[in-house]
Scaffold this active site. Structure first.
Site, PDB file in Angstrom:
ATOM      1  N   ILE A  63       0.824  -1.220   0.000  1.00  0.00           N
ATOM      2  CA  ILE A  63       0.000   0.000   0.000  1.00  0.00           C
ATOM      3  C   ILE A  63       0.857   1.269   0.000  1.00  0.00           C
ATOM      4  O   ILE A  63       0.390   2.314  -0.432  1.00  0.00           O
ATOM      5  CB  ILE A  63      -1.003  -0.025   1.184  1.00  0.00           C
ATOM      6  N   GLY A  70       4.005  -4.176  11.118  1.00  0.00           N
ATOM      7  CA  GLY A  70       3.097  -4.457  10.008  1.00  0.00           C
ATOM      8  C   GLY A  70       2.971  -3.283   9.052  1.00  0.00           C
ATOM      9  O   GLY A  70       3.956  -2.593   8.748  1.00  0.00           O
ATOM     10  N   ASP A 110       1.582  -0.459   9.480  1.00  0.00           N
ATOM     11  CA  ASP A 110       1.865   0.815  10.160  1.00  0.00           C
ATOM     12  C   ASP A 110       3.356   1.150  10.059  1.00  0.00           C
ATOM     13  O   ASP A 110       3.740   2.264   9.661  1.00  0.00           O
ATOM     14  CB  ASP A 110       1.417   0.673  11.625  1.00  0.00           C
TER      15      ASP A 110
HETATM   16  P1  ADP Z   1      -3.468  -5.078  12.440  1.00  0.00           P
HETATM   17  O1  ADP Z   1      -2.723  -4.687  13.688  1.00  0.00           O
HETATM   18  O2  ADP Z   1      -4.631  -4.135  12.163  1.00  0.00           O
HETATM   19  O3  ADP Z   1      -3.851  -6.519  12.419  1.00  0.00           O
HETATM   20  P2  ADP Z   1      -1.170  -5.509  10.628  1.00  0.00           P
HETATM   21  O4  ADP Z   1      -0.306  -4.449  10.074  1.00  0.00           O
HETATM   22  O5  ADP Z   1      -0.579  -6.475  11.588  1.00  0.00           O
HETATM   23  O6  ADP Z   1      -2.448  -4.748  11.252  1.00  0.00           O
HETATM   24  O7  ADP Z   1      -1.819  -6.349   9.446  1.00  0.00           O
HETATM   25  C1  ADP Z   1      -2.868  -5.906   8.632  1.00  0.00           C
HETATM   26  C2  ADP Z   1      -2.663  -6.419   7.214  1.00  0.00           C
HETATM   27  O8  ADP Z   1      -1.729  -5.573   6.537  1.00  0.00           O
HETATM   28  C3  ADP Z   1      -2.083  -7.837   7.125  1.00  0.00           C
HETATM   29  O9  ADP Z   1      -2.779  -8.544   6.078  1.00  0.00           O
HETATM   30  C4  ADP Z   1      -0.632  -7.574   6.709  1.00  0.00           C
HETATM   31  O10 ADP Z   1      -0.081  -8.652   5.976  1.00  0.00           O
HETATM   32  C5  ADP Z   1      -0.825  -6.379   5.822  1.00  0.00           C
HETATM   33  N1  ADP Z   1       0.357  -5.587   5.467  1.00  0.00           N
HETATM   34  C6  ADP Z   1       1.576  -5.521   6.052  1.00  0.00           C
HETATM   35  N2  ADP Z   1       2.380  -4.673   5.378  1.00  0.00           N
HETATM   36  C7  ADP Z   1       1.652  -4.176   4.331  1.00  0.00           C
HETATM   37  C8  ADP Z   1       1.911  -3.283   3.248  1.00  0.00           C
HETATM   38  N3  ADP Z   1       3.102  -2.687   3.111  1.00  0.00           N
HETATM   39  N4  ADP Z   1       0.917  -3.034   2.351  1.00  0.00           N
HETATM   40  C9  ADP Z   1      -0.296  -3.612   2.478  1.00  0.00           C
HETATM   41  N5  ADP Z   1      -0.622  -4.470   3.479  1.00  0.00           N
HETATM   42  C10 ADP Z   1       0.352  -4.746   4.389  1.00  0.00           C
END
Ligand code: ADP
Length: 173
Positions: free
Chosen positions: A13, A34, A36
């Site tokens: 993203i 993740g 964030d």
């Molecule tokens: P949460 O704490 O809301 O569960 P996470 O970041 O752990 O958030 O995960 C939410 C989703 O985002 C997961 O499917 C993860 O694989 C995905 N994710 C991680 N990095 C990226 C990225 N750079 N772009 C898009 N999605 C991502």
């Protein structure tokens, strides 16, 4: 046929040139792992500096910042619910994330918005349910605002997540 303005892609993203991208944040808004962590790394330290001025955000709500070094103009920071078995209002809170982000986007003139799969990473929300809520909530908001958005995209980081969102979209009314 589902709303043609909604799509699902496999990708990162932080590379998406939407008017606004959503960040699956935590309530402190001070960064995490993740998606964030990826958004903060790609946006640069100015993003954390602006987030410090926001004093956090409630689960299911959203706050907006600039996108700094991201291709996106804005970031919509939304803390998703931590899955605690489903009896703690998790579904309504997750729907609130998507709705709050789109309403905030609308009030800032954003016509294109990208979402990650909120709460299905370390927050352990079951993927099938989360994708159904995500697709339904976005479709509802777009229906309520027929002229205001050009597209909304779910950006899935792995094929398993993408296939869940593809299925949810295919079975949306
Ligand atoms: P949460 O704490 O809301 O569960 P996470 O970041 O752990 O958030 O995960 C939410 C989703 O985002 C997961 O499917 C993860 O694989 C995905 N994710 C991680 N990095 C990226 C990225 N750079 N772009 C898009 N999605 C991502």
């Amino acid at each position: 046929m589902h709303d043609p303005r909604i799509s699902v892609i496999l990708g990162d993203i932080t590379t998406v040139a939407a008017d606004a991208i959503a960040n699956a944040a935590n309530t402190s808004l001070l960064g995490g792992g993740g998606v964030d962590g990826a958004i903060h790394r790609a946006a640069g330290p100015e993003l954390l500096a602006e987030c410090r001025t926001l004093h956090g955000c409630e689960t299911g709500k959203a706050k907006i910042t600039k996108g700094y070094h991201l291709p996106a103009k804005y970031v919509l920071h939304t803390p998703g619910p931590i899955w605690r078995g489903g009896g703690q209002g998790e579904a309504a809170l997750l729907a609130g994330c998507y709705r709050s982000c789109l309403e905030l986007a609308l009030s800032h003139g954003c016509r294109t918005v990208a979402f990650p799969s909120i709460s299905t990473g370390v927050y352990h929300f079951p993927l099938e349910l989360a994708s159904a809520i995500a697709v339904k909530t976005v479709a509802d908001v777009l229906r309520e605002h027929p002229e205001d958005f050009d597209w909304v995209c779910f950006v899935c980081f792995d094929p398993h997540t993408k296939s869940a969102y593809d299925r949810a979209l295919a079975s949306a009314p």
